[in-house]
Structure formats: C-alpha cells, structure tokens
Design a protein around this motif. Structure first.
Motif, PDB file in Angstrom:
ATOM      1  N   GLY A  63     -58.854  36.293  37.152  1.00 29.80           N
ATOM      2  CA  GLY A  63     -58.728  37.423  38.068  1.00 29.80           C
ATOM      3  C   GLY A  63     -59.850  37.530  39.079  1.00 29.80           C
ATOM      4  O   GLY A  63     -59.811  38.405  39.950  1.00 29.80           O
ATOM      5  N   GLY A  64     -60.853  36.653  38.986  1.00 33.14           N
ATOM      6  CA  GLY A  64     -62.021  36.753  39.865  1.00 33.14           C
ATOM      7  C   GLY A  64     -61.692  36.553  41.327  1.00 33.14           C
ATOM      8  O   GLY A  64     -62.093  37.359  42.184  1.00 33.14           O
TER       9      GLY A  64
ATOM     10  N   LEU B 185     -66.186  31.388  40.993  1.00 28.98           N
ATOM     11  CA  LEU B 185     -65.370  32.381  40.278  1.00 28.98           C
ATOM     12  C   LEU B 185     -64.005  31.843  39.873  1.00 28.98           C
ATOM     13  O   LEU B 185     -63.189  32.575  39.316  1.00 28.98           O
ATOM     14  N   LYS B 186     -63.782  30.574  40.143  1.00 26.89           N
ATOM     15  CA  LYS B 186     -62.472  29.979  39.863  1.00 26.89           C
ATOM     16  C   LYS B 186     -62.123  30.044  38.377  1.00 26.89           C
ATOM     17  O   LYS B 186     -60.965  30.248  38.001  1.00 26.89           O
TER      18      LYS B 186
ATOM     19  N   THR C 237     -71.340  38.218  37.160  1.00 31.85           N
ATOM     20  CA  THR C 237     -72.603  37.665  37.672  1.00 31.85           C
ATOM     21  C   THR C 237     -72.954  36.342  36.997  1.00 31.85           C
ATOM     22  O   THR C 237     -73.533  35.460  37.624  1.00 31.85           O
ATOM     23  N   GLU C 238     -72.592  36.199  35.727  1.00 34.09           N
ATOM     24  CA  GLU C 238     -72.850  34.932  35.036  1.00 34.09           C
ATOM     25  C   GLU C 238     -72.066  33.805  35.705  1.00 34.09           C
ATOM     26  O   GLU C 238     -72.592  32.710  35.927  1.00 34.09           O
ATOM     27  N   ALA C 239     -70.807  34.073  36.034  1.00 36.71           N
ATOM     28  CA  ALA C 239     -69.985  33.055  36.692  1.00 36.71           C
ATOM     29  C   ALA C 239     -70.504  32.757  38.093  1.00 36.71           C
ATOM     30  O   ALA C 239     -70.638  31.596  38.493  1.00 36.71           O
ATOM     31  N   ALA C 240     -70.823  33.813  38.839  1.00 40.15           N
ATOM     32  CA  ALA C 240     -71.238  33.636  40.235  1.00 40.15           C
ATOM     33  C   ALA C 240     -72.575  32.933  40.359  1.00 40.15           C
ATOM     34  O   ALA C 240     -72.734  32.012  41.168  1.00 40.15           O
TER      35      ALA C 240
ATOM     36  N   SER D 148     -64.525  34.468  50.582  1.00 43.18           N
ATOM     37  CA  SER D 148     -64.715  33.616  49.410  1.00 43.18           C
ATOM     38  C   SER D 148     -65.552  32.374  49.693  1.00 43.18           C
ATOM     39  O   SER D 148     -65.866  31.611  48.775  1.00 43.18           O
ATOM     40  N   THR D 149     -65.926  32.169  50.958  1.00 44.95           N
ATOM     41  CA  THR D 149     -66.815  31.036  51.266  1.00 44.95           C
ATOM     42  C   THR D 149     -68.288  31.434  51.141  1.00 44.95           C
ATOM     43  O   THR D 149     -69.169  30.583  51.301  1.00 44.95           O
TER      44      THR D 149
END
Length: 276
Positions: free
Chosen positions: A240-241, A235-236, A220-223, A252-253
């Motif tokens: 593994g995201g 998530l790049k 969630t921090e990344a997203a 993924s869009t």
C-alpha cells in the motif's frame, strides 16, 4: 545540604574510573552541570529520572536545583558515591541498581517526570527511541534533556534535505518538539571521548490523529533503508506504500531525505486507513 567534597576527590576516594564497556565519561565542571540542569526549566520539587549517574556529577546539579531525583545505575562501583549524595540531600534522591533498558520507567516513577541524563553512549539511542515510541501519548515523561554524541544529536533535530535527516528525526519530531540545547566540548569529560557531544531537549506535542507509531516506523524503515533510491523503489515492498504516495500526490521520484515529517505522517495515515 552537607558540604560535599569535589567530584575528583570522590572518584579518587572510591577508586572509580570511567568504564569503556559501560560507555561512561565523567563530567566534573559544576558550572557546566548546573547549566545542563537548568535546561528543562524550574525543577524545584519536580520528579526527575536520571539514567547512568555514575559518581553523581549531574545528580548533584539536579539536587541543587531542588529536584526529587530517581537515579538508575547499573555500575555497582558508583553506588557508595551516590549513597553519600542520598545522605547529603535527605529525601531527595533514590538510587536504583538496575539496567535502565529493563525497567518500566513510568511504573517506577509513579507520577509525571522529566528525564535528565548524560546517557551512556552504548545505550543512549535505544533508550531515546523507547521513550519516543510510547503507545500512550502524551507520555508519562514531560521532557527529555539528554546528552548524546553530537553526530546523534544532529540526526535528532535534522530537517528534510540535510544529510543527517532520517528515521530518528521523524521519530523525534512527528509528535514532539526537539531542539539542540547545548554543545559540550570533548575536553569537558574525563576521559575525553573521541567525539564532541551535544544536549537535546525534547517536549511532547499533540499527536497527529489517525496514525500509529508502528505504521510510521514501517514507512520510515522502508524509505530510509534504501535512502539513495526514489520512493517508488524504496516503498515498493511496503504493501500500500506506493498507493499512499500517489493518493497524497507526492512525487514518487523523490528520495526519502526530501520527504517532510508531515508527509511521512500522511503516508502512514493512508496505510492505517486502508487496513480498516
């Protein structure tokens, strides 16, 4: 129970004023306070933890409801007023002078407990996320009934697709049930804060299997750290995201604010499984 003077008289007698530095705002309306104390259900002989009781307005309501209250207060100015309540409700109230962020609440209480508090604004979210991030689940607390700024309360109960939906909503809802229980107008407080307030009630639920708190937090921090970007971008940098998103057939869009709590849990589960 001894007759108690009105809260306004108690505050005047002890020369108390709300401390801006401690995020204090006092409530005097005893009917409102009794309504708040009723939100968790029957509290008779139940252990209750209160954070930041101040002069004891909500504390009185909890004691009237029959609760056994442990109150953590760091403002020494309020201790004499709380001592009066200890005398008025023998054996029902224990006051601890401490910083609630530095106390092990489970160890302090020693039994399952409910948390009921008009949280100081400056530490409320930190305390809330600490309770929700417990490694032990079900946690020692049985429910959280907490007053926040209305803006924060809306973020806690927000649903996907709304502007308020974010990390706090996922944390509050992935293994708990969270609801907005009551709105409280700014005029109910002394001094009146600049914003409206609301009370959130949270009860723990069964935790999804195969996913850790720390992994879900990383996802969630990344997203939401780049919430305007598509998942394939946000998530790049998470190892593994993108593979997890692909495995779960999540587009993924999409942006983070459209991803459901269950989908975030699924992504975290995939990551945990891939590291085994």
């Amino acid at each position: 129970m001894a007759d108690l003077p009105p809260l306004r008289e108690v505050i005047k007698a002890h020369g108390l004023s709300a401390s801006k530095a401690l995020g204090q705002n006092f409530l005097f309306d005893e009917q409102l306070l009794d309504r708040i104390a009723a939100i968790p259900g029957d509290l008779h002989d139940k252990a209750v933890l209160e954070i930041g009781p101040g002069p004891g307005g909500l504390t009185r309501a909890l004691l009237r409801a029959g609760a056994r209250v442990t109150a953590i207060e760091r403002d020494s100015r309020c201790l004499p007023a709380l001592a009066q309540l200890e005398e008025a409700f023998p054996g029902q109230l224990t006051v601890i002078e401490a910083d609630a962020l530095k106390v092990d609440h489970a160890q302090l209480m020693g039994e399952p407990f409910a948390v009921v508090a008009n949280l100081p604004y400056n530490v409320g979210t930190r305390l809330f996320t600490n309770w929700l991030s417990s490694q032990q689940w079900p946690p020692h607390w049985q429910s959280l009934t907490l007053m926040f700024q209305q803006e924060v309360a809306k973020r806690i109960v927000a649903k996907p697709g709304s502007g308020e939906y974010g990390r706090l909503a996922v944390l509050a809802q992935w293994r708990s049930r969270a609801k907005l229980a009551m709105k409280v107008h700014r005029s109910a407080f002394t001094p009146p804060p600049k914003v409206m307030s609301a009370i959130v009630h949270v009860e723990p639920d069964a935790a999804p299997e195969g996913v850790s708190v720390s992994t879900l937090a990383r996802v969630t921090e990344a997203a939401f750290g780049q919430r305007r970007k598509m998942l394939r971008q946000s998530l790049k940098g998470l190892h593994g995201g993108l593979e997890a998103v692909e495995e779960l057939q999540i587009d993924s869009t999409r942006r983070a604010e459209t991803v459901s709590v269950e989908e975030f849990v699924g992504i975290a589960r995939q990551l945990d499984q891939s590291t085994k």
